[in-house]
Design an enzyme around this catalytic site. Sequence first.
Site, mmCIF file in Angstrom:
data_model
loop_
_atom_site.group_PDB
_atom_site.id
_atom_site.type_symbol
_atom_site.label_atom_id
_atom_site.label_comp_id
_atom_site.label_asym_id
_atom_site.label_seq_id
_atom_site.Cartn_x
_atom_site.Cartn_y
_atom_site.Cartn_z
ATOM 1 N N ARG A 146 0.510 0.561 -6.731
ATOM 2 C CA ARG A 146 -0.258 -0.119 -5.685
ATOM 3 C C ARG A 146 -1.608 0.573 -5.521
ATOM 4 O O ARG A 146 -1.698 1.663 -4.969
ATOM 5 C CB ARG A 146 0.525 -0.070 -4.360
ATOM 6 C CG ARG A 146 0.000 -1.008 -3.287
ATOM 7 C CD ARG A 146 0.647 -0.686 -1.945
ATOM 8 N NE ARG A 146 0.032 0.485 -1.330
ATOM 9 C CZ ARG A 146 0.647 1.284 -0.456
ATOM 10 N NH1 ARG A 146 1.911 1.090 -0.138
ATOM 11 N NH2 ARG A 146 0.008 2.317 0.073
ATOM 12 N N HIS A 174 -1.422 -0.278 1.887
ATOM 13 C CA HIS A 174 -0.274 -1.164 2.115
ATOM 14 C C HIS A 174 -0.733 -2.463 2.772
ATOM 15 O O HIS A 174 -0.325 -3.561 2.380
ATOM 16 C CB HIS A 174 0.759 -0.478 3.000
ATOM 17 C CG HIS A 174 1.871 -1.385 3.430
ATOM 18 N ND1 HIS A 174 2.877 -1.792 2.584
ATOM 19 C CD2 HIS A 174 2.119 -1.990 4.631
ATOM 20 C CE1 HIS A 174 3.695 -2.608 3.229
ATOM 21 N NE2 HIS A 174 3.264 -2.730 4.467
ATOM 22 N N TYR A 206 -1.643 9.827 3.095
ATOM 23 C CA TYR A 206 -0.390 10.270 2.488
ATOM 24 C C TYR A 206 -0.416 10.310 0.959
ATOM 25 O O TYR A 206 0.601 10.625 0.343
ATOM 26 C CB TYR A 206 0.777 9.385 2.950
ATOM 27 C CG TYR A 206 0.585 7.895 2.754
ATOM 28 C CD1 TYR A 206 0.832 7.293 1.513
ATOM 29 C CD2 TYR A 206 0.166 7.089 3.797
ATOM 30 C CE1 TYR A 206 0.659 5.935 1.329
ATOM 31 C CE2 TYR A 206 -0.005 5.729 3.625
ATOM 32 C CZ TYR A 206 0.244 5.150 2.402
ATOM 33 O OH TYR A 206 0.060 3.808 2.222
#
Length: 608
Positions: free
Chosen positions: A501, A505, A514
Site C-alpha cells: 500500500r 490507509h 507508523y
Amino acid sequence: MQRLSINGGSTFAAKTVLKRHVSSSLIPCSSNFVLKSRQCVSACLGCTCSKCASSSRGSDSRRFKSTRPAIADEADDAYHHGESPKVTMYPLHDWKTQRPSVTPRRTRTATPPSLHASVALDLPSPETALHQEQEPAIAPRTQPTQMAYSGTTSIPITSTLHIVTPQEDTPRGIWPAFRMMDEDGCFRDVASEGEREQRIAVPPLANFQADLTAPTTAAPTFLTHLKEAHPKYAEILDQSRLFRVAKDARTSFTPSLDDNQDEETQLPLFMRAHRHMLRVREMDKILQNAQRQGRISFYMTCTGEEAIHMGSASALQLQDHVLAQYREQGVLMWRGFTLEQFTNQCFSNDRDLGKARQMPVHYGSRALNYHTVSSPLGTQIPQAVGAAYRLKMTQKDSVAMCYFGEGCSSTTDFHSGLNFAATLKAPVIFFCRNNGYAISTPVQDQYAGDGVVARGPGYGIASIRVDGNDIFAVHAAVKAAREYVLANDGAPVLIEAMTYRLGHHSTSDDSSRYRDSKEVNRCLEDHDPVTRLENFLVQHRWLTSEKIGQIKEIERKAVLRAIEKAERRQKPHLESLFTDVYHKLPPHLLEQQDQLLQHVEKYPEKYS
C-alpha cells in the site's frame, strides 16, 4: 564459404564486417586496411593492448578503439596466448542490413601455433551472407528468486502456475508466489527456475514493432512472438484475455471523455488495462486532494494495487458477482463505472446511485453485479458465500469474487466464510490483498504464520499465492481459479496477492507515524505495478514515454471535468433518505421523518 589464410609475410586487403555482440550495429573494417601480421589483425579487431597499439594505423585504430567489439578481448587473449580463434566475417556491402547479433562461436586448436602461424578466417560469399539467418541480440539480466514488499520475510518466486488443491501436500516452508513478469518488464525464464542469481538472456522481441495503425493484426503477431520466446508460458498466454483485442473480449469498457472509443477497442486488453491503471491513479490523486480541500468528506486510494484490480477484473465475466472491501475501485472501473459515476458518489449528489446514504468510496452497482461496499471489516466474506451459493442453486455459470485485506483474516467472519464455503462447495474466490498494513498494524503483528494462503488447506480450500504487482500473473491466477471453481462443483479457491500500500490507509490516516518514508519510497521506485507494466509496453514498443505522459494528462483532465460536473449538481431530497428499504414505511421511520422535517423547518438558514 571462402577460407583464407593470412600468414606473417603475406598481405591481403579485405572489405569485411566483424559479427559482434554490441548494442546497435556491426562494425565494418576499412577498405584500405592491410593485414600484415597478427598484430594488424588485433588492431582491426579493436585491440588497445600495448603490443597491438604500436602497430595500429591512424584513424582506423582510433575508430575501433572507441567502439571495441565484445569479441576483441577474446581475440587479443587468444593471440597473446598463442591460440588461433576462428572468426566469422561478412562482406562490407551487406553490413548495414545485418541485425545486431551474438558473439560468434570460437574454436580453439589443440596445439598452440607459432608466433607467425596462419590465422584462419571464414568469409562467406556475398550470396551466402545475404541469406544467412542472424541470431538476435542477447542481453544479460539477473532474474530475482525472492520478493519482499513488506515485513521481514522474503518470499520465494515461482514461474509455475499451480493451484494447490486439498488433495495435495502443501508446499514445504514458505509458500512461493507465482510471477510471470519481473520489475524490469521482462518475462521470467522458466527453464532456469530455482537457480539463484541466474543470468538470463532477454528474448528476441526487440525486433517487434507494434503497428498501432493496424492493432488487430499487431496483437496476434505480438502474441506469437511472445509464445515463441517463452514456450513454457505458451498455454497461459494463449488463454489470457489480456492479449486479445478489446472488441473481441466481451468486456465492458468506459472511455475517458477524450478517448476515441472505436480506436481504443481495437487495441489488446493489456493496453486497456494500462489506460485504466493510469485513470484510477489520477482519480485517486485528485479526489484525495479534493478531500484535503474540504470538497468531499472522505477518500481512500488504492495506489500500488492497480495491477490486482485490472488483472483480476479482466479474468472475470460480467455475470460474476463482486463483493469488495473499499479499495477495489479499479475493478468497478474495469466493468464500466464511469468517472462521472465515481465523482457523483463521492460528492453525494442527486445522481449518486446510493442517494448519498453511503460514505465516499462505498460504491455499488446492480447493473455491474458489484455489491455495495460496507464499512465494517470482513462482513462481505460470509455475504459472498451466500451470494455464491445462490448462484449455484440457480445453476448459473458464474462465481462470486470476494476481495479483502489481510487484516480481515483476523476477524471471525473470515473463519465463518471460508468454513461455510468449503463445506457447502460455494463457487466463490476469496481474494486477499496482502498490502503489508491493516491501517497501522503491520503484518508482523497480524499473524505469526506464513501469511494468509497457508490457512487455505486447513479449511480444505484450494490455494495459491501470487505476485500482486504483476498484472499478467494476477490475471492468470484468477482465470485458473475461476476455471477450477466451475470444474469442481463450486469448490472455492483462496488467492493471496502480495503487494504494498503506497498511500495512506485513508484521508483520516497519516502513515508516516507508523512506517518509514524510505520504505514507501523504495517500494514506489522498485515495485510500482504501473511502472512494471510500462516497462513491458515500452520495451516492446507499444508505448513511448511521451505517449504515457499524454495519456496521464488526458485522464487528469477527464477527472477534473467529472468533478466539476458532480460538484455543481444538487443534493438528493431529504425524503429519499427513508425510501428503498421498506415497501411501506413503518411507524418508527415515519416518526423519524417528521422529526427531521421539523428540525429543518426550525433552522432553515442552516440547510439552505
